[in-house]
Design a protein around this motif. Structure first.
Motif, PDB file in Angstrom:
ATOM      1  N   ARG A 196      -6.480   2.533   7.033  1.00 18.08           N
ATOM      2  CA  ARG A 196      -6.127   2.202   8.407  1.00 18.08           C
ATOM      3  C   ARG A 196      -4.785   2.858   8.689  1.00 18.08           C
ATOM      4  N   TYR A 230      -1.346   6.484   7.058  1.00 13.12           N
ATOM      5  CA  TYR A 230      -2.562   5.913   6.505  1.00 13.12           C
ATOM      6  C   TYR A 230      -2.203   5.039   5.313  1.00 13.12           C
ATOM      7  N   VAL A 231      -2.727   3.823   5.298  1.00 10.55           N
ATOM      8  CA  VAL A 231      -2.547   2.878   4.194  1.00 10.55           C
ATOM      9  C   VAL A 231      -3.902   2.210   3.939  1.00 10.55           C
ATOM     10  N   ASP A 241      -0.986   2.339   9.916  1.00 13.45           N
ATOM     11  CA  ASP A 241      -0.023   1.245  10.062  1.00 13.45           C
ATOM     12  C   ASP A 241       0.934   1.489  11.227  1.00 13.45           C
ATOM     13  N   SER A 242       1.928   0.625  11.368  1.00  7.26           N
ATOM     14  CA  SER A 242       2.878   0.714  12.485  1.00  7.26           C
ATOM     15  C   SER A 242       3.760   1.959  12.425  1.00  7.26           C
ATOM     16  N   SER A 298       0.831  -1.202   0.000  1.00  8.36           N
ATOM     17  CA  SER A 298       0.000   0.000   0.000  1.00  8.36           C
ATOM     18  C   SER A 298       0.862   1.248   0.000  1.00  8.36           C
ATOM     19  N   ARG A 340       1.456   5.196   1.081  1.00  6.39           N
ATOM     20  CA  ARG A 340       1.022   6.044   2.189  1.00  6.39           C
ATOM     21  C   ARG A 340       0.019   7.035   1.605  1.00  6.39           C
ATOM     22  N   LYS A 368      -6.779  -0.550   3.870  1.00 11.18           N
ATOM     23  CA  LYS A 368      -7.124  -1.563   4.869  1.00 11.18           C
ATOM     24  C   LYS A 368      -6.724  -2.964   4.427  1.00 11.18           C
TER      25      LYS A 368
END
Length: 161
Positions: A87, A94-95, A89-90, A59, A61, A97
């Protein structure tokens, strides 16, 4: 490009990581001047629409300007766009879902191509210094994108490695 490029890329991951780390420590040392030509050569041979691995497996960003632009294009409120498709990510980015990307069609065309995230339009970074600056990402991309693998192999060959 042969169908077995992904297996070859996996087999050469350690070698490619070492090669990229060496290039990064030398700060490219003129090798970056080879990238535009190799990038063009790779994409004359490789058709992204026949592959789509990037959109199927990783994905981009979605930065704030991307979210604004895409939401507007889709006629959605930003919050609704985020709740529907994204969602965190770590890395706190935002990436999407899920993979494959929800905007990828069965024909490998992107339904938001004209307003796609900056990461998508710059991927796979084979024509910029990012190719050397982020060796971990580049060697990981070599198993996702045939163009990255192609360029790494060409660079090693031209440098006698």
């Amino acid at each position: 490009m042969h169908d077995d490029w992904q297996q070859k890329a996996r087999d050469k991951q350690k070698e490619n990581k070492q090669f990229l780390t060496k290039l990064q420590s030398r700060r490219g040392k003129g090798v970056e001047k080879l990238l535009p030509q190799l990038h063009e050569e790779a994409f004359e041979k490789i058709d992204c629409l026949q592959c789509g691995n990037c959109c199927k497996s990783i994905s981009p960003r979605f930065k704030a300007p991307d979210i604004r632009r895409i939401s507007k294009y889709l006629g959605m409120k930003e919050g609704d766009f985020i709740n529907t498709y994204l969602r965190i990510d770590s890395d706190e980015d935002y990436v999407v879902k899920f993979s494959p990307c929800p905007f990828l069609g069965a024909d490998n065309y992107c339904s938001i191509y004209d307003v796609r995230p900056g990461d998508c339009s710059n991927y796979p970074y084979t024509d910029s210094y990012d190719f050397f600056k982020r060796p971990k990402i580049t060697y990981e991309n070599s198993t996702i994108c045939p163009a990255v693998f192609y360029i790494l192999e060409k660079l090693k060959s031209q440098m006698g490695l």
